[in-house]
Design a protein around this motif. Structure first.
Motif, short mmCIF file in Angstrom:
data_model
loop_
_atom_site.label_atom_id
_atom_site.label_comp_id
_atom_site.label_asym_id
_atom_site.label_seq_id
_atom_site.Cartn_x
_atom_site.Cartn_y
_atom_site.Cartn_z
N VAL A 237 0.94 -1.26 -0.10
CA VAL A 237 0.13 -0.04 0.05
C VAL A 237 0.74 1.24 -0.10
O VAL A 237 0.48 2.23 -0.54
CB VAL A 237 -1.00 0.18 1.21
CG1 VAL A 237 -2.03 -1.08 0.99
CG2 VAL A 237 -0.30 0.04 2.39
N SER A 278 -8.94 3.24 2.97
CA SER A 278 -9.37 3.00 1.58
C SER A 278 -10.75 2.84 2.03
O SER A 278 -11.28 2.22 2.86
CB SER A 278 -8.70 1.77 0.93
OG SER A 278 -9.64 1.25 -0.08
N TRP A 285 -5.61 3.19 -1.82
CA TRP A 285 -5.19 3.39 -0.43
C TRP A 285 -4.28 4.71 -0.10
O TRP A 285 -3.55 5.03 -0.94
CB TRP A 285 -4.15 2.20 -0.29
CG TRP A 285 -5.11 0.91 0.10
CD1 TRP A 285 -5.27 -0.09 -0.81
CD2 TRP A 285 -5.51 0.65 1.60
NE1 TRP A 285 -5.84 -0.99 -0.03
CE2 TRP A 285 -6.06 -0.88 1.32
CE3 TRP A 285 -5.73 1.18 2.73
CZ2 TRP A 285 -6.86 -1.46 2.23
CZ3 TRP A 285 -6.29 0.56 3.75
CH2 TRP A 285 -6.88 -0.70 3.34
#
Length: 379
Positions: A237, A278, A285
């Protein structure tokens, strides 16, 4: 790129336009209400964690039996709280204990803050009770599950009762979906190929699927039950944010609250934890800033009188979300009073589990305001 100081990181985030909340996650921790008196005499620990409430969370106060680490707390239908984590014989050093003697542990409390009592091995019939990175959860069908990884390969055990007995359901299956194997499993020096999973956190999604986040901080989704196969849905992420450290990240925790998915992970060299959100838990994200740092222990592990415990290592964070309100009420931490190499066997040092209250309702309201403002600005 290495981020060496908090000040440097903040400057970089500003230069790169990273969206920062008016308040950070750390601003919503609440004082730890006392479960017993603050004590210093007859318990282990350096002066930086004395006096403390030994009835908070789970600990062996005279350090005669267990050092505790990892874990998640789950509430049962009778209102009792179950800690599923791990521990090792205190005769081992910290570095040796988690590698050589880590066992899956279950303990129970009437209050989420503790004390968690009567710790027992969860599956003594399997590999002498071995377990590491252990967490517990309820499955979508109501049964209980526990996950072990890091020193084991990524096994899931199940039970009809929060007290066990536990049966091995199987090992987590992975669908690489075109991504590199290292996002799901990693290589040890003793392994010729990718084998073990590590730092596994599993979340029950509102849509009925299972979501898994491993050490790499990618997102994996299973449409076919808790064993998977879990399809890797994205890369790490933090990869879209080159201003953040791209290596030596670990210990992700994942939760869903207020209609938003969250991941917090730890960059262990700097002892800085970072926060992402998210909307769907898979795509887009967004970095929400620093969750907390080692230097902010006075804001995390504080008591109502203003005193606090200055733990040297703060790791393995997990969230407790109230099912009725859909807000985080507490966070669980694994803590150590000295540097890991200084905790030797049969000494006055050790680790325990600490439970910290959290104002999840205010936190979720603030996150929703930020997201609403972003949507409006994008129109």
């Amino acid at each position: 790129m290495k981020i060496r100081t908090l000040a440097t990181l903040l400057v970089l985030m500003s230069l790169n336009g990273v969206a920062q909340a008016e308040k950070q996650l750390i601003d919503y921790f609440k004082p730890m209400e006392l479960q017993g008196p603050l004590v210093s005499e007859g318990i282990w620990g350096e002066t930086n964690v004395l006096p403390r409430d030994i009835k908070n969370g789970l600990e062996d106060p005279d350090m005669k039996t267990w050092c505790y680490w990892d874990g998640r707390v789950v509430k049962d239908d009778d209102g009792r709280f179950h800690f599923y984590g791990c521990g090792w014989d205190q005769k081992y050093s910290h570095d040796a204990g988690w590698k050589l003697n880590s066992k899956a542990i279950h303990a129970v409390a009437d209050d989420i803050m503790g004390p968690y009592e009567n710790p027992v091995l969860m599956w003594p019939h399997w590999q002498e009770g071995e377990g590491s990175n252990v967490i517990g959860l309820r499955m979508h069908d109501g049964r209980w599950a526990a996950v072990s990884s890091e020193t084991t390969e990524g096994e899931i055990f199940t039970s009809d009762s929060p007290y066990g007995p536990w049966s091995l359901l199987g090992k987590i299956k992975v669908d690489l979906n075109g991504f590199e194997p290292g996002l799901a499993r990693y290589q040890r020096k003793t392994m010729p190929s990718y084998g073990h999973m590590a730092n596994v956190k599993i979340l029950l999604r509102p849509d009925g699927r299972y979501m898994l986040v491993p050490r790499s901080c990618c997102v994996m989704i299973s449409d076919d039950g808790i064993l998977g196969p879990y399809k890797i849905m994205n890369d790490r992420v933090y990869k879209p944010y080159p201003e953040l450290p791209q290596t030596k990240n670990e210990d992700p925790t994942v939760w869903h609250s207020g209609g938003i998915y969250h991941i917090v992970y730890n960059h262990w060299p700097s002892k800085i934890s970072h926060h992402f959100t998210s909307i769907d838990g898979i795509t887009d994200w967004k970095y929400r800033g620093i969750a907390f740092t080692k230097e902010q222990n006075d804001k995390v592990f504080r008591y109502p009188d203003g005193s606090f415990d200055d733990w040297i290592y703060v790791e393995r964070m997990t969230a407790c979300v109230d099912e009725e309100t859909d807000h985080v009420t507490h966070f669980i931490f694994s803590v150590l009073d000295v540097k890991k190499g200084w905790d030797q066997g049969n000494d006055n040092h050790g680790s325990k589990i600490v439970v910290v209250p959290f104002d999840g309702e205010a936190f979720d309201a603030n996150m929703q305001r930020i997201i609403d403002a972003e949507k409006k600005a994008a129109q």
